[in-house]
Design a protein around this motif. Sequence first.
Motif, short mmCIF file in Angstrom:
data_model
loop_
_atom_site.label_atom_id
_atom_site.label_comp_id
_atom_site.label_asym_id
_atom_site.label_seq_id
_atom_site.Cartn_x
_atom_site.Cartn_y
_atom_site.Cartn_z
N ALA A 21 18.99 -14.46 41.16
CA ALA A 21 18.46 -14.80 42.48
C ALA A 21 17.07 -15.41 42.38
O ALA A 21 16.67 -16.16 43.25
CB ALA A 21 18.45 -13.56 43.36
N ALA A 22 16.31 -15.06 41.33
CA ALA A 22 14.97 -15.61 41.22
C ALA A 22 15.01 -17.12 41.13
O ALA A 22 14.28 -17.83 41.81
CB ALA A 22 14.26 -15.04 39.98
N ILE B 272 15.41 -5.75 50.82
CA ILE B 272 16.39 -5.88 49.75
C ILE B 272 16.88 -7.33 49.67
O ILE B 272 17.11 -7.98 50.70
CB ILE B 272 17.57 -4.90 49.94
CG1 ILE B 272 18.49 -4.92 48.72
CG2 ILE B 272 18.35 -5.18 51.22
CD1 ILE B 272 19.44 -3.75 48.66
N LEU B 273 16.99 -7.86 48.45
CA LEU B 273 17.48 -9.22 48.24
C LEU B 273 18.99 -9.24 48.44
O LEU B 273 19.72 -8.41 47.89
CB LEU B 273 17.13 -9.70 46.84
CG LEU B 273 15.63 -9.89 46.55
CD1 LEU B 273 15.43 -10.32 45.10
CD2 LEU B 273 15.02 -10.92 47.48
N ALA B 274 19.44 -10.22 49.24
CA ALA B 274 20.86 -10.30 49.60
C ALA B 274 21.33 -11.75 49.56
O ALA B 274 20.53 -12.68 49.60
CB ALA B 274 21.08 -9.72 51.00
N HIS C 156 14.65 -12.55 56.30
CA HIS C 156 13.88 -13.74 55.98
C HIS C 156 14.62 -14.54 54.92
O HIS C 156 15.17 -13.97 53.97
CB HIS C 156 12.50 -13.36 55.42
CG HIS C 156 11.51 -13.00 56.49
ND1 HIS C 156 11.16 -13.86 57.51
CD2 HIS C 156 10.78 -11.87 56.69
CE1 HIS C 156 10.26 -13.28 58.29
NE2 HIS C 156 10.02 -12.07 57.82
N ARG C 157 14.62 -15.85 55.08
CA ARG C 157 15.28 -16.70 54.09
C ARG C 157 14.34 -17.00 52.94
O ARG C 157 13.16 -17.30 53.13
CB ARG C 157 15.74 -18.01 54.74
CG ARG C 157 16.58 -18.86 53.80
CD ARG C 157 17.22 -20.03 54.50
NE ARG C 157 17.97 -20.83 53.54
CZ ARG C 157 18.60 -21.95 53.85
NH1 ARG C 157 18.59 -22.39 55.10
NH2 ARG C 157 19.25 -22.62 52.93
N LEU C 158 14.88 -16.92 51.71
CA LEU C 158 14.16 -17.27 50.50
C LEU C 158 15.05 -18.18 49.67
O LEU C 158 15.97 -17.72 48.99
CB LEU C 158 13.79 -16.02 49.69
CG LEU C 158 12.72 -15.11 50.29
CD1 LEU C 158 12.57 -13.86 49.44
CD2 LEU C 158 11.40 -15.83 50.40
N ARG C 159 14.80 -19.49 49.77
CA ARG C 159 15.65 -20.49 49.12
C ARG C 159 17.12 -20.23 49.49
O ARG C 159 17.45 -20.24 50.65
CB ARG C 159 15.42 -20.49 47.60
CG ARG C 159 14.05 -20.99 47.21
CD ARG C 159 13.88 -22.48 47.52
NE ARG C 159 12.65 -23.00 46.95
CZ ARG C 159 11.53 -23.17 47.63
NH1 ARG C 159 11.45 -22.83 48.90
NH2 ARG C 159 10.46 -23.66 47.05
N ASP C 160 17.97 -19.95 48.52
CA ASP C 160 19.39 -19.76 48.82
C ASP C 160 19.76 -18.30 49.04
O ASP C 160 20.94 -17.96 49.14
CB ASP C 160 20.24 -20.32 47.67
CG ASP C 160 20.06 -21.83 47.51
OD1 ASP C 160 19.88 -22.49 48.54
OD2 ASP C 160 20.09 -22.32 46.37
#
Length: 455
Positions: A3-4, A286-288, A302-306
């Motif tokens: 995800a990074a 949490i990253l999803a 919140h959106r973080l890239r994809d």
Amino acid sequence: MSAAWAMGIGPAGGEPRNGMGVGIGVDVGTSGVRALALDAAGNRLGTATEPLPPPQHSAAGGVRQAPELWWAALVAVLRRLTRALDLDGRRTALCLDATSASVLIADGGGRPLGPALMYNDRSAVQAAATVAAVAPPDAPALGAGASLAKALHLLGATHTDPSAGQGADGGAVRILHQADWLLGRLLGRFGDSDWNNALKLGFDPVAERWPDWLSALLPVGTLPRVHAPGTVLGRIAAAAAAETGLPTDTRLCAGTTDSTAAVLATGADAVGDAVTSLGSTLVLKILAERPVTAPAYGVYSHRLRDGWLVGGASNSGGAALRAHFDDAALARLSTRIDPGRDSGLDYYPLPGPGERFPVQDPHMAPRLTPRPDDDARFLHGLLEGIARIERDGYRLLTRLGAPAPRRVLSIGGGAANFVWTAMRRRLLGIEVVTAAEQEAAAGVARLALAAAAGE
């Protein structure tokens, strides 16, 4: 792919050709401004801080501050940092974060038309009702604390005609967040924002546009252009370079909110990585792979890239602990607690009435009885109660569609309490570790590094 890399928040994508890229991150917080510089390998080159005066509070729930105070502190902190660094010949980029939902109204040239309403302002009650009559029930822009209600409140207070997007003098007006306005001062132009700051103004990060329903409340011309965090927007204006000491070719990037920047700093880099902030309040992220929105539980994404950062915030946390013990007592009494044993106390620690996540009840009372005579056992029950709220919060996020946490990275003052960490590990049943990097400024510095490494 992790995800990074998918989100573009990992290490910079290779050093620039001169091998001397510098990323500067600026965190504009509640009490001060902090700047931090990283080299292309992610090593710290220097830091600087500058305090901010407290905002003005009113009996009606208003919390206001003059934007020029932010600019003065930003200039001071950047001059202090640049004096300590040799940036000549080094490809430099800057990214900043600021408090979420801190909003001001400015004219077309960026001049504030009054003080800003801060992130914790709750005076826009009537405007919030206006928004609720128009917005979808799952919109993150609902509520008196959201940017949208504050913007409408300010437009009315400055005698602006919302339908025309003009001030009393007929000139154009802009709605800007704290980060937007500071970035505009550095760029020498105004009207840019980012996915994360714009979320509570009504921006749809899935469709990447302002939704149609918003036009019933605001003209499009008052709204900023919205970019992905870390997007290069241009070079620093000559006047701002002279004031701050930054190189005249410094690249400036779209920023983010303070809580999102703190997550970027931790190194969370895969779906299922969770970040718990143990500050005055308890904040879970949490990253999803997909967004989750549940206003009834105070959950938004919140959106973080994809990818997406799904989260919620409880009113429990450090403020509930400090109502009973100071830091010295917390440290002393924690040494007498066995984190492997249950306290036998069923507490729900809150600093006062009201809870928002994982239970949303504005009238919920703290549950702190019975109180044992032994202060260590009482603290055991408090720490355990907050840990159970954390456990239940992640369970709720999973039930709503977020991934189950695979590990928890802890940030904030409570992350240093190893007894509490062991207790939380037992209740969560997964790895719980203190994040090596705790500073939001480092999170946006990582975004800046990627920009410094680009062509």
